[in-house]
Design an enzyme around this catalytic site. Structure first.
Site, PDB file in Angstrom:
ATOM      1  CD  GLU A 161      -2.638   1.285   2.602  1.00 10.71           C
ATOM      2  OE1 GLU A 161      -3.709   1.919   2.577  1.00 10.71           O
ATOM      3  OE2 GLU A 161      -2.198   0.723   3.631  1.00 10.71           O
ATOM      4  CE  LYS A 173      -7.457   1.834   3.427  1.00 16.11           C
ATOM      5  NZ  LYS A 173      -6.218   2.393   4.055  1.00 16.11           N
ATOM      6  CB  CYS A 199      -4.666  -1.120   4.345  1.00 16.03           C
ATOM      7  SG  CYS A 199      -3.799  -1.010   5.945  1.00 16.03           S
TER       8      CYS A 199
END
Length: 352
Positions: free
Chosen positions: A110, A184, A225
């Site tokens: 990331e 995300k 994440c």
């Protein structure tokens, strides 16, 4: 570096699934309750309403046959500096190294081209849709995937689009073409007093779409994440026929020791899939200190390969034939209680 067993992966195009094949629903599992006393009689509901396929709406898409059974994955745990050109060149070298060791799929961390901070995101952001000149990071990934004939899940970078910033992962096929772009979905807004406070939503906008993509190494669900903390997203990917889940991530020194491996093993065990993660290497001098420990987990929740916190390139094998074996050994997919609960995939439901 600790290395363990072997592993496996599969193929899909971007979801908003550009092609949604029609499959037969799996046969429902019918169970009957034996009479335990004169006061308990077998219930017809037990036989009629377990209906495991109804636990997911729309019904789950069976995993498609993978384009290959075994292959190697490379996890490139990279150090990240304030020098963007250096970060891009360094990632290029790591990808080439992984490919030279036989990796057909390479996963990056990331935010690998930028420091992980709200101050840095606007400065390092790239307009991916504007093409190579506006996005040197993804231009490099596209070039290498084509030259090396590999699939690249390109970690994530800050993306600028329509006046907004996103934390975005791009997936490139062996021809260098962009197969999917995942923004995300769950932003990292946390406050643990005395430990860590970070509010991504100060600068970033949340993505709106789950991303599953068919590649030459299988059908892959993408998260970034914090996305890994939400089992519903992984369940949606499983219901769309994924073989592998990839999560570029950068867990911190507070939550990393407690939850990083736990969450990977949980998502793999819940869905009987492979889970691969890739973190930046740890830099104790940076404003945000990553936990590291990039890992590959198998469909029984077993850690197949991992590392510590330094820079490393992990090469491990994925074996898709194990997926069906594990699901036969422990048939949780056929034992879900469609009479009691249901996971709704709104994107698929609304597209029908």
């Amino acid at each position: 570096m600790r290395a363990f067993a072997s592993s496996s992966l599969i193929n899909l195009k971007s979801f908003t699934l550009h092609h949604t094949p029609t499959f037969k629903n799996p046969r429902s599992l019918s169970l009957s309750l034996p009479s335990l006393s004169p006061f308990i009689s077998p219930s017809p509901i037990m036989a009629a309403s377990f209906n495991s396929e109804r636990a997911r709406a729309p019904p789950a898409i069976p995993m498609p046959p993978p384009p290959l059974t075994k292959f190697k994955i490379g996890l490139c745990q990279l150090s990240v500096t304030p020098d963007k050109d250096r970060n891009i060149a360094h990632a290029r070298t790591a990808i080439q190294d992984a490919a030279s060791k036989g990796a057909q799929l390479v996963l990056l961390p990331e935010i690998w081209n930028s420091p992980y901070s709200n101050d840095s995101f606007p400065v390092y952001a790239e307009d991916i849709d504007a093409g190579a000149g506006a996005s040197p990071s993804t231009a490099m990934l596209s070039e290498l995937s084509r030259l090396l004939k590999i699939t690249i899940v390109g970690g994530s970078i800050p993306e600028r689009s329509g006046g907004r910033l996103y934390n975005t992962c791009c997936v490139f096929g062996t021809d260098g073409k962009l197969l999917a772009k995942h923004r995300k979905i769950h932003l990292f807004d946390i406050d643990i007093p005395g430990k860590i406070t970070f509010v991504e939503s100060k600068t970033l906008t949340a993505g709106e779409t789950p991303t599953i993509v068919d590649t030459e190494v299988g059908r892959i669900g993408i998260g970034i994440c914090y996305d890994i903390r939400f089992p519903e997203l992984a369940m949606i990917y499983a219901a769309r026929g994924a073989h592998l889940l990839c999560y570029p991530g950068a867990f911190n020194m507070t939550t990393g020791p407690l939850h990083w491996e736990l969450l990977q093993r949980s998502r793999a065990t819940d869905n009987q899939l492979y889970v691969a993660t890739c973190s930046p290497a740890r830099d104790t001098g940076s404003g945000y200190v990553a936990w590291g420990h990039s890992t590959l987990v198998g469909p029984f929740g077993e850690v197949l390969a991992t590392t510590e916190h330094e820079e490393a390139i992990i090469i491990a094998e994925i074996d898709y034939s194990i997926l069906e074996q594990r699901r036969t050994n422990l048939p949780v997919t056929k034992q879900r209680r469609g009479d009691l609960y249901q996971l709704v995939d709104f994107q698929r439901l609304n597209s029908q």
